[in-house]
Design a protein around this motif. Sequence first.
Motif, PDB file in Angstrom:
ATOM      1  N   CYS A 168      40.793  55.660  10.989  1.00 50.81           N
ATOM      2  CA  CYS A 168      39.860  54.537  10.813  1.00 50.81           C
ATOM      3  C   CYS A 168      40.497  53.423   9.982  1.00 50.81           C
ATOM      4  O   CYS A 168      40.386  52.244  10.331  1.00 50.81           O
ATOM      5  N   VAL A 169      41.166  53.803   8.893  1.00 48.63           N
ATOM      6  CA  VAL A 169      41.826  52.816   8.033  1.00 48.63           C
ATOM      7  C   VAL A 169      42.956  52.126   8.793  1.00 48.63           C
ATOM      8  O   VAL A 169      43.129  50.906   8.709  1.00 48.63           O
ATOM      9  N   GLN A 170      43.726  52.897   9.548  1.00 47.63           N
ATOM     10  CA  GLN A 170      44.829  52.326  10.325  1.00 47.63           C
ATOM     11  C   GLN A 170      44.322  51.343  11.377  1.00 47.63           C
ATOM     12  O   GLN A 170      44.902  50.265  11.569  1.00 47.63           O
ATOM     13  N   LEU A 171      43.247  51.711  12.065  1.00 52.56           N
ATOM     14  CA  LEU A 171      42.667  50.827  13.084  1.00 52.56           C
ATOM     15  C   LEU A 171      42.129  49.546  12.466  1.00 52.56           C
ATOM     16  O   LEU A 171      42.300  48.449  13.025  1.00 52.56           O
ATOM     17  N   ALA A 172      41.491  49.672  11.300  1.00 56.87           N
ATOM     18  CA  ALA A 172      40.944  48.494  10.624  1.00 56.87           C
ATOM     19  C   ALA A 172      42.066  47.563  10.159  1.00 56.87           C
ATOM     20  O   ALA A 172      42.013  46.343  10.394  1.00 56.87           O
ATOM     21  N   ILE A 173      43.079  48.133   9.503  1.00 60.02           N
ATOM     22  CA  ILE A 173      44.204  47.312   9.023  1.00 60.02           C
ATOM     23  C   ILE A 173      44.924  46.648  10.203  1.00 60.02           C
ATOM     24  O   ILE A 173      45.274  45.464  10.151  1.00 60.02           O
ATOM     25  N   GLY A 174      45.134  47.423  11.268  1.00 65.98           N
ATOM     26  CA  GLY A 174      45.783  46.876  12.449  1.00 65.98           C
ATOM     27  C   GLY A 174      45.011  45.701  13.033  1.00 65.98           C
ATOM     28  O   GLY A 174      45.604  44.693  13.436  1.00 65.98           O
TER      29      GLY A 174
END
Length: 314
Positions: free
Chosen positions: A147-153
């Motif tokens: 979730c964090v990776q998708l948001a940052i991306g």
Amino acid sequence: MKHEVKKAEGNVSTVMQFVLLGFSDLSHLQGFLFGVFSIIYIIIIIGNSLIIILTSLNPTLWKPMYFFLANFSLLEISYVTVTLPRMLVNLWTQERSISVLGCATQMCFFLMLGATECFLLAVVAYDHYVAICNPLHYPLVMNQKLCVQLAIGSWIIGIPVQIGQTAKVFSLHFCNCHQINHFFCDIPHIIKLACGDTSVHEMSVYVVTILIVAVPFMLILASYSKIICTILKLPTASGQAKAFSTCSSHLLVVVLFFGSATITYLRPKSYHPAGMDKLLSLFYTIVSPLFNPIIYSLRNKDVIATLRKFFLKK
């Protein structure tokens, strides 16, 4: 009102300032428009801030869906702040000039945040796809790290592209006309002011639009085609209704945002009537951020319950 223009070689001028005409043609409605847009801006800030606060304070809302909703609310606050305060100043003071640097900065942030919204909407569609089509694997797939990776991306993926796009647009030579018939600095209206052949720049706008808008939109369509097939196979009508209700809010935002943005950026330069452009731009710059807290909150029982507890404690 001063408009500085520095003469360059030949008949071309290096414009030092632009003029945002905005809604100057509605001279008798300036005060009314200032009041309306001020109220809308306050509602957007308060509504989206409230969603961020609620999803942060209530442990029952520490789920992927609400994590992305909080990101979406932060994005909408940033997105509307790029354009609306400047428009309010123009309506209040009638001083409509903006420096080239100010115009380029506004455009760059607007494009970067617009790209973030496109990809974040695609991420939310993927979250819905996993939740409905693979519910047993949902906690494993949509873990905190992903979730964090998708948001940052979603936040950073459009930055280099849109910085390059802005630099390319403002490398153009502009003619003596420096009046932008819009309420913010947007690519189609800046290109209109350029001298000479701008077909290469228009083509680059189409390519970037396809990458930033069409690709996430196709991912959303793919996700929802799978979701709809899965929903139709559910054994009970109540289960189908609940699943459709979960997705309908997101779909409404998708249609509103992508529809107006696509029409604006994929039309040729010659098919950009100012009145239609302003109306379409209002949808994806103001109406969408305004509807975000209303659409997601009023249709969500968990958010409403948290909201009641929050105000009862206060």
